[in-house]
Design a protein around this motif. Structure first.
Motif, mmCIF file in Angstrom:
data_model
loop_
_atom_site.group_PDB
_atom_site.id
_atom_site.type_symbol
_atom_site.label_atom_id
_atom_site.label_comp_id
_atom_site.label_asym_id
_atom_site.label_seq_id
_atom_site.Cartn_x
_atom_site.Cartn_y
_atom_site.Cartn_z
ATOM 1 N N ALA A 52 31.186 37.444 38.927
ATOM 2 C CA ALA A 52 32.443 36.735 38.465
ATOM 3 C C ALA A 52 33.752 37.909 38.509
ATOM 4 N N ARG A 53 33.469 39.123 37.749
ATOM 5 C CA ARG A 53 34.296 40.075 37.748
ATOM 6 C C ARG A 53 34.440 40.769 38.918
ATOM 7 N N ARG A 54 33.731 40.654 39.941
ATOM 8 C CA ARG A 54 33.921 41.112 41.351
ATOM 9 C C ARG A 54 35.080 40.319 41.935
ATOM 10 N N ALA A 55 34.529 39.027 41.825
ATOM 11 C CA ALA A 55 35.499 38.084 42.589
ATOM 12 C C ALA A 55 36.979 38.070 42.121
ATOM 13 N N THR A 56 36.881 38.343 40.840
ATOM 14 C CA THR A 56 38.361 38.557 40.242
ATOM 15 C C THR A 56 39.027 39.795 40.891
ATOM 16 N N ALA A 70 38.438 41.221 43.560
ATOM 17 C CA ALA A 70 38.591 40.749 45.039
ATOM 18 C C ALA A 70 39.884 40.158 45.341
ATOM 19 N N ALA A 71 39.970 39.070 44.418
ATOM 20 C CA ALA A 71 41.282 38.017 44.656
ATOM 21 C C ALA A 71 42.479 38.851 44.332
ATOM 22 N N LEU A 84 47.537 42.826 48.791
ATOM 23 C CA LEU A 84 47.422 43.564 50.126
ATOM 24 C C LEU A 84 47.713 42.772 51.186
ATOM 25 N N THR A 85 47.873 41.349 50.912
ATOM 26 C CA THR A 85 48.235 40.457 51.993
ATOM 27 C C THR A 85 49.570 40.848 52.858
ATOM 28 N N ASP A 86 50.598 41.080 52.201
ATOM 29 C CA ASP A 86 51.648 41.451 52.756
ATOM 30 C C ASP A 86 51.938 42.898 53.278
#
Ligand SMILES: *Cc1c(COP(=O)(O)O)cnc(C)c1O
Length: 372
Positions: A247-251, A253-254, A260-262
């Motif tokens: 769960a920590r990894r998913a946070t 990553a999110a 970084l998307t833009d």
């Protein structure tokens, strides 16, 4: 700005549970195939929703013993993805069979259409790799290869779910690695096989240790691929922490993806296909990954290239190169860069990573093709 390591393999001084687990093995004095291995096997089978678990010495050993347990060897072919850790291929060649490479899709998973095209009368199995933590669509693989047994390589996907089921519990068997960098990690080498097939589990138990049913009777010829008690005791403690770690990894990553998307020139692994990932690795795409890697290193951020070279580009498999074009795998390998990932990553670390990448982009990606 402090350094951001790619992984942190140290055991914290205040990690009383792991230290107590090791102490209890030392006190008991049973070091190989004892009560800790038995208990871990029960607990990991239950966690994965599988009938049987056999603890072994590594993820590679897990794959090899599954193949041997299925009677796969010389003259047989096993379909493998081109984009994977080289261990997936090595397990096949170590049992004397031939790895037949097929290309992947843009999400780093084996391409079902390519897999169907690679089938021959000698095909005995396909290894489906849940790479980077992302669970693969096994139905698509099964539809592409009717009646070909699916072996799941779960070395990067402990705990990932396909619908309600954990990876490793849908194919004929699942292979796990507990190498220290994996989501579920030992303090050394370790691995496990899970399967619902009682006869296969029984053969793998014999293959794990000299063909022994009891210490005095070797029923088949076999080597040694045992899991030891200290590793099993540590794994029992860490299995209880696996869901929280994932769960920590998913946070993390999110957070990376949102920030970084833009940023021009870098492409986070986005979209629906990654929703169920347990984020063993967080892999960006960029046209000059080696250049960005060097820029980050100068700012004390550790990024790695997974996987460059690919297995078919290694000298070990030079005799197989060129058999089938593998354009997507080669494109992904030339564009992928893995950012620091794991429960050790703090929000300050995320700031450091994102700031360094943003700085590179703002400066016109110095050193890269995008610099002009
Ligand atoms: C790590 C890994 C393996 C091998 O595991 P070891 O424990 O190092 O032998 C196999 N397949 C994949 C995809 C891996 O990432």
């Amino acid at each position: 700005m402090s350094a951001v390591p790619f992984v942190d393999l140290s055991v914290a001084p205040d990690d009383a549970e792991v230290r107590a687990a090791i102490e209890s093995v030392l006190a008991a004095g049973s070091l190989i195939l004892g009560p800790e291995v038995d208990a871990f096997e029960r607990e990991f089978a239950e966690y994965c929703g599988s009938g049987h678990c056999v603890g072994v010495s590594s993820g590679t050993a897990a794959l090899e013993l599954i193949l041997r347990g299925m009677g796969i060897g010389a003259g047989d072919e096993v379909i493998v993805p081109a984009y994977t850790a080289i261990a997936t291929w090595m397990a096949v060649s170590e049992v004397g069979a031939t790895p037949v490479a097929v290309d992947v899709d843009a999400c780093y998973g084996i391409d079902p259409r390519a897999a169907a095209a690679a089938r021959s009368p000698r095909t005995r199995a396909v290894i489906a790799v849940h790479l980077l933590g992302r669970p693969l669509d096994l139905n698509a693989v099964a539809d592409a290869l009717p009646d070909v047994p699916i072996i799941e390589d779960c070395a990067q996907a402990h705990g990932a779910r396909i619908g309600p089921k954990r990876v490793g519990s849908s194919g004929i068997a699942g292979a796990f690695s507990f190498y220290p960098t994996k989501n579920l990690a030992a303090l050394g080498d370790g691995g496990a096989v899970i399967t619902d097939d009682a006869a296969l589990a029984d053969r793998i138990r014999l293959l794990r240790s000299f063909g022994w049913r009891t210490r005095s009777e070797s029923l088949i010829r076999a080597g040694n691929a045992r899991l030891d008690e200290i590793q099993a005791a540590v794994l029992r403690v860490r299995l209880r922490r696996l869901d929280a770690g994932n769960a920590r990894r998913a946070t993390i990553a999110a957070e990376y993806t949102a920030r970084l998307t833009d940023v021009p020139g870098v492409h986070p692994p986005g979209g629906h296909a990654w929703e169920d990932s347990v984020w063993h690795l967080y892999v960006l795409r960029t046209s000059t990954p080696a250049v960005l890697q060097k820029f980050l290193r100068e700012r004390a951020v550790a990024a790695l290239r997974h996987y460059d070279p690919l297995p078919h580009q290694a000298q070990a498999f030079a005799d197989m190169a060129g058999a089938t074009p593998l354009p997507i795998a080669e494109l992904l390998a030339s564009e992928s860069l893995s950012l620091p990932m794991g429960p050790h990553i703090t929000s300050n670390d995320i700031d450091s990573v994102v700031d360094a990448i943003t700085e590179w982009a703002a400066a016109g990606r110095p050193g890269g093709a995008g610099a002009s």
